[in-house]
Enzyme design. Structure first.
Site, PDB file in Angstrom:
ATOM      1  N   GLU A 117       0.889  -1.144   0.011  1.00 51.55           N
ATOM      2  CA  GLU A 117      -0.049   0.015  -0.020  1.00 51.55           C
ATOM      3  C   GLU A 117       0.906   1.299  -0.202  1.00 51.55           C
ATOM      4  OE1 GLU A 117      -3.504   1.992   2.735  1.00 51.55           O
ATOM      5  OE2 GLU A 117      -2.480   0.222   3.430  1.00 51.55           O
ATOM      6  N   HIS A 129      -0.111   7.789   6.027  1.00 51.39           N
ATOM      7  CA  HIS A 129       1.251   7.089   5.565  1.00 51.39           C
ATOM      8  C   HIS A 129       2.392   8.506   5.547  1.00 51.39           C
ATOM      9  CE1 HIS A 129       0.036   3.759   3.028  1.00 51.39           C
ATOM     10  NE2 HIS A 129      -0.819   3.986   3.820  1.00 51.39           N
ATOM     11  N   HIS A 180      -5.375   5.905  -1.961  1.00 52.91           N
ATOM     12  CA  HIS A 180      -4.762   6.905  -1.675  1.00 52.91           C
ATOM     13  C   HIS A 180      -4.632   8.162  -2.789  1.00 52.91           C
ATOM     14  CE1 HIS A 180      -3.825   6.156   2.642  1.00 52.91           C
ATOM     15  NE2 HIS A 180      -3.730   4.713   2.189  1.00 52.91           N
ATOM     16  N   ARG A 212     -20.818  17.387  -9.096  1.00 50.39           N
ATOM     17  CA  ARG A 212     -20.223  18.104 -10.428  1.00 50.39           C
ATOM     18  C   ARG A 212     -18.993  17.603 -10.911  1.00 50.39           C
ATOM     19  NH1 ARG A 212     -22.767  22.778  -8.131  1.00 50.39           N
ATOM     20  NH2 ARG A 212     -24.789  22.863  -9.101  1.00 50.39           N
ATOM     21  N   HIS A 236     -14.719   4.009   9.703  1.00 48.38           N
ATOM     22  CA  HIS A 236     -14.291   4.385   8.329  1.00 48.38           C
ATOM     23  C   HIS A 236     -15.347   4.790   7.402  1.00 48.38           C
ATOM     24  CE1 HIS A 236     -10.615   2.877  10.025  1.00 48.38           C
ATOM     25  NE2 HIS A 236      -9.886   3.360   9.036  1.00 48.38           N
ATOM     26  N   ASP A 259      -8.453  -3.610   6.898  1.00 51.33           N
ATOM     27  CA  ASP A 259      -7.201  -2.809   7.463  1.00 51.33           C
ATOM     28  C   ASP A 259      -7.028  -2.465   8.734  1.00 51.33           C
ATOM     29  OD1 ASP A 259      -5.434  -0.856   6.466  1.00 51.33           O
ATOM     30  OD2 ASP A 259      -7.084   0.967   6.615  1.00 51.33           O
ATOM     31  N   LEU A 293      -7.755   9.004  10.590  1.00 52.39           N
ATOM     32  CA  LEU A 293      -7.831   7.617  10.842  1.00 52.39           C
ATOM     33  C   LEU A 293      -6.463   6.866  10.401  1.00 52.39           C
ATOM     34  CD1 LEU A 293     -11.378   7.225   9.760  1.00 52.39           C
ATOM     35  CD2 LEU A 293     -10.625   6.184  11.815  1.00 52.39           C
ATOM     36  N   GLY A 295      -6.444   3.161  10.853  1.00 51.08           N
ATOM     37  CA  GLY A 295      -6.407   1.835  10.507  1.00 51.08           C
ATOM     38  C   GLY A 295      -7.843   1.353  11.708  1.00 51.08           C
TER      39      GLY A 295
END
Length: 366
Positions: A117, A129, A180, A212, A236, A259, A293, A295
């Site tokens: 990931e 990350h 991501h 839109r 999540h 996750d 968040l 995980g």
């Protein structure tokens, strides 16, 4: 559920399923294929990013006792040298587990390969990350392509070189998942055309859905060959949105993932580094100090219950999303199904969805 529907009857098996005999007079327990979790960053105090092979096997034993019989250890964005070290540990754990399975009756969830990931993710959608993202091309891509145990990779399709990387990875039998990402709808659809087959934790760490400017989430919710993977913890993704996603894609278009991270299965007071910073369990999930968040703390069974209790999905539907579809994505024809010749990786649930038994290759481990 040989074809994804519930059937009353007897399941006959050795290490493989031999037959299914209909019988309307059997009890009310549910027999389902073992779960396959495509995104496990850690659990029970074990972090995939730092775990040696024996710790990965310990983690696999914990997962098996939750009903997960196959999984992908998931590495997150890091320097390529560290990713290579994590890959070696995963590959060694796979080799050890294959040897042990041949010699003895294993009691752990099969390690089916590595999910990477990152680092080919958007700097605008890092989530937890670290900011060590790279473009998927050149030496960095060549390094990743050389990792034999790699089965699934998350990348942002709008990055320079991403479409060519998607085609090269797909040709190497690595599943490409979009995540991501700050991708537009057109960029996401171009990646699907190039071979991408999944969306990583749909809704999270993605360009927001706008009426839109629909973006990547609209691509995940529209019919396509790419599964929408989703974290069904109610945090999540709100349960109402879970149901909207289910109604948009149906059971055949969704995959459930946990996750989960290192803090899952540990005391809530614990604090460890997750991704780029320290994290704790707060408000039903793992979060950085600023609330980002990082995980989940759920099991796959928790996710199945969330779908059954909070959406229009049936138990059979949720089992397809948690077992059959992950196997399809990975090209596995003998897992994730209850049908003759499939592995007897089986879980038994009570009528109120409590775990009663787990069998791996026909051997009961709990």
């Amino acid at each position: 559920m040989p074809d994804g529907s519930l059937l009353r009857g007897h399941l006959n098996f050795t290490d493989r399923i031999t037959s299914i005999d209909p019988d309307p007079h059997v009890g009310d327990d549910y027999i389902l294929p073992g779960f396959i979790d495509l995104q496990v960053n850690g659990s029970h105090g074990i972090d995939v990013m730092s775990a040696p092979p024996d710790s990965l096997l310990t983690l696999a034993r914990h997962l098996a006792r939750e009903g997960t019989t196959g999984w992908l250890p998931t590495a997150v964005t890091a320097p390529l040298e560290k990713i290579a070290r994590v890959h070696r540990n995963i590959a060694n754990a796979i080799e050890t587990s294959s040897h042990n399975s041949a010699e003895t009756n294993s009691d752990y969830a099969a390690i089916l390969g590595m999910h990477l990931e990152g680092p080919f993710i958007s700097p605008l959608r890092l989530g937890a990350h670290p900011q060590l993202n790279l473009d998927p091309r050149g030496e960095a891509l060549d390094t990743i392509l050389a990792m034999d145990a790699l089965r699934l990779i998350t990348l942002a399709p709008e990055l320079p070189g991403a479409l060519d990387a998607t085609m090269r990875l797909t040709a190497r039998n690595v599943v490409v998942s979009l995540g991501h990402t700050n991708a537009t709808l057109d960029e996401a659809n171009a990646a699907i055309a190039a071979g991408a087959r999944m969306f990583t934790h749909t809704f999270n760490a993605m360009r927001p859905l706008n009426h839109r400017d629909p973006g990547v989430i609209a691509a995940a919710l529209a019919p396509s060959r790419a599964f929408a993977a989703i974290i069904p913890d109610g945090v999540h993704v709100h349960p109402t949105i879970l149901n909207l996603a289910y109604r948009a894609r149906g059971r055949d278009g969704m995959i459930l993932v946990t996750d989960k991270v290192v803090l899952a299965g540990t005391a809530e007071a614990s604090s460890v580094s997750v991704g780029r910073a320290p994290a704790t369990i707060r408000d039903g999930a793992v979060r950085l100090a600023n609330g980002t968040l990082a995980g989940s703390i759920i099991s796959m069974l928790d996710g199945l219950r969330m779908m059954v209790e909070n959406t229009d999905a049936t138990i059979a539907d949720a089992a397809v999303m948690a077992s059959t579809n992950p196997a399809i994505l990975l090209g596995l024809t003998d897992r994730g199904r209850l049908q003759p010749k499939a592995r007897a990786d089986i879980i038994v649930l009570s009528p109120n969805l409590e775990l009663k038994s787990v069998l791996i290759s026909g051997r009961e481990i709990i």
